[in-house]
Scaffold this motif. Structure first.
Motif, PDB file in Angstrom:
ATOM      1  N   PRO A 265      -5.944  45.182  69.680  1.00 34.32           N
ATOM      2  CA  PRO A 265      -5.664  45.344  68.250  1.00 34.32           C
ATOM      3  C   PRO A 265      -4.753  44.225  67.739  1.00 34.32           C
ATOM      4  CG  PRO A 265      -4.489  46.989  69.532  1.00 34.32           C
ATOM      5  CD  PRO A 265      -5.366  46.250  70.478  1.00 34.32           C
ATOM      6  N   PRO A 266      -4.780  43.949  66.440  1.00 39.62           N
ATOM      7  CA  PRO A 266      -3.939  42.879  65.899  1.00 39.62           C
ATOM      8  C   PRO A 266      -2.461  43.231  66.010  1.00 39.62           C
ATOM      9  CG  PRO A 266      -5.020  44.075  64.127  1.00 39.62           C
ATOM     10  CD  PRO A 266      -5.587  44.577  65.415  1.00 39.62           C
ATOM     11  N   ASP A 267      -1.629  42.196  66.126  1.00 34.28           N
ATOM     12  CA  ASP A 267      -0.183  42.380  66.261  1.00 34.28           C
ATOM     13  C   ASP A 267       0.415  42.590  64.870  1.00 34.28           C
ATOM     14  OD1 ASP A 267       2.344  42.501  67.240  1.00 34.28           O
ATOM     15  OD2 ASP A 267       2.552  40.328  67.572  1.00 34.28           O
ATOM     16  N   PRO A 268       1.006  43.766  64.607  1.00 31.48           N
ATOM     17  CA  PRO A 268       1.532  44.034  63.265  1.00 31.48           C
ATOM     18  C   PRO A 268       2.781  43.213  62.938  1.00 31.48           C
ATOM     19  CG  PRO A 268       1.999  45.880  64.710  1.00 31.48           C
ATOM     20  CD  PRO A 268       1.149  44.910  65.486  1.00 31.48           C
ATOM     21  N   THR A 269       3.423  42.610  63.946  1.00 32.77           N
ATOM     22  CA  THR A 269       4.638  41.835  63.692  1.00 32.77           C
ATOM     23  C   THR A 269       4.336  40.430  63.187  1.00 32.77           C
ATOM     24  OG1 THR A 269       4.706  41.086  65.994  1.00 32.77           O
ATOM     25  CG2 THR A 269       5.898  43.104  65.458  1.00 32.77           C
ATOM     26  N   LYS A 270       3.067  40.001  63.303  1.00 31.39           N
ATOM     27  CA  LYS A 270       2.695  38.672  62.817  1.00 31.39           C
ATOM     28  C   LYS A 270       2.792  38.632  61.300  1.00 31.39           C
ATOM     29  CE  LYS A 270      -0.215  36.721  66.351  1.00 31.39           C
ATOM     30  NZ  LYS A 270      -1.488  36.117  66.636  1.00 31.39           N
ATOM     31  N   LYS A 271       3.049  37.452  60.795  1.00 34.90           N
ATOM     32  CA  LYS A 271       3.196  37.264  59.362  1.00 34.90           C
ATOM     33  C   LYS A 271       1.819  37.305  58.688  1.00 34.90           C
ATOM     34  CE  LYS A 271       5.980  34.445  56.351  1.00 34.90           C
ATOM     35  NZ  LYS A 271       6.741  33.216  56.219  1.00 34.90           N
ATOM     36  N   LYS A 272       1.704  38.089  57.630  1.00 36.25           N
ATOM     37  CA  LYS A 272       0.457  38.175  56.892  1.00 36.25           C
ATOM     38  C   LYS A 272       0.472  37.182  55.744  1.00 36.25           C
ATOM     39  CE  LYS A 272      -0.423  43.049  57.764  1.00 36.25           C
ATOM     40  NZ  LYS A 272      -0.630  44.365  57.150  1.00 36.25           N
TER      41      LYS A 272
END
Length: 151
Positions: free
Chosen positions: A58-65
């Protein structure tokens, strides 16, 4: 003697049938053992990363969107600039015209292509080697000259 060979071939056929049935049962058991049925939902999910690649993590939620404004999204074909009506008028020379059949061809001066012309699209009467101005429209078999006038 004929009867003993017939019995032997019957036994061989029966052996082949049994072998085929056993192979089929073995394949069935193998499919059941290796099937994907009964997997959990997490094992069946796939994700798409920021580069467009499919992954099972799953994608890392801490990465900057990235924030994208709704106005910046374009759907469909980009708008084209208005075409000046003077640019639509072409110049050419009548390379062939048949008065009895009512059609001919005009050689465009710029693109050097031959464009079909019919007598219904004429403003003035034309003949071969006349210099003309005309507009082009798409016909069922290609380009057609319309509004043909003597230059």
């Amino acid at each position: 003697m004929g009867r003993s060979q017939e019995t032997f071939s019957k036994k061989e056929k029966e052996k082949k049938r049994l072998k085929k049935r056993q192979d089929k049962e073995a394949k069935k058991e193998d499919r059941i053992a290796n099937s994907d049925k009964g997997k959990g939902l997490d094992e069946m999910l796939a994700y798409v990363d920021e580069d467009g690649n499919i992954t099972d993590t799953p994608p890392d939620p801490t990465k900057k969107k990235k924030d994208i404004k709704q106005e910046d999204i374009q759907i469909g074909v980009a708008k084209q600039a208005e075409i000046d009506p003077a640019d639509l008028i072409r110049k050419g020379t009548v390379s062939f015209f048949n008065d009895s059949k009512g059609y001919g061809f005009i050689q465009d001066h710029v693109s050097q292509e031959r464009i079909f012309v019919h007598q219904n699209a004429l403003v003035n009467a034309i003949k071969e080697n006349d210099r003309v101005t005309f507009e082009v429209e798409k016909g069922p078999k290609g380009l057609n000259a319309v509004n043909v006038k003597l230059a």
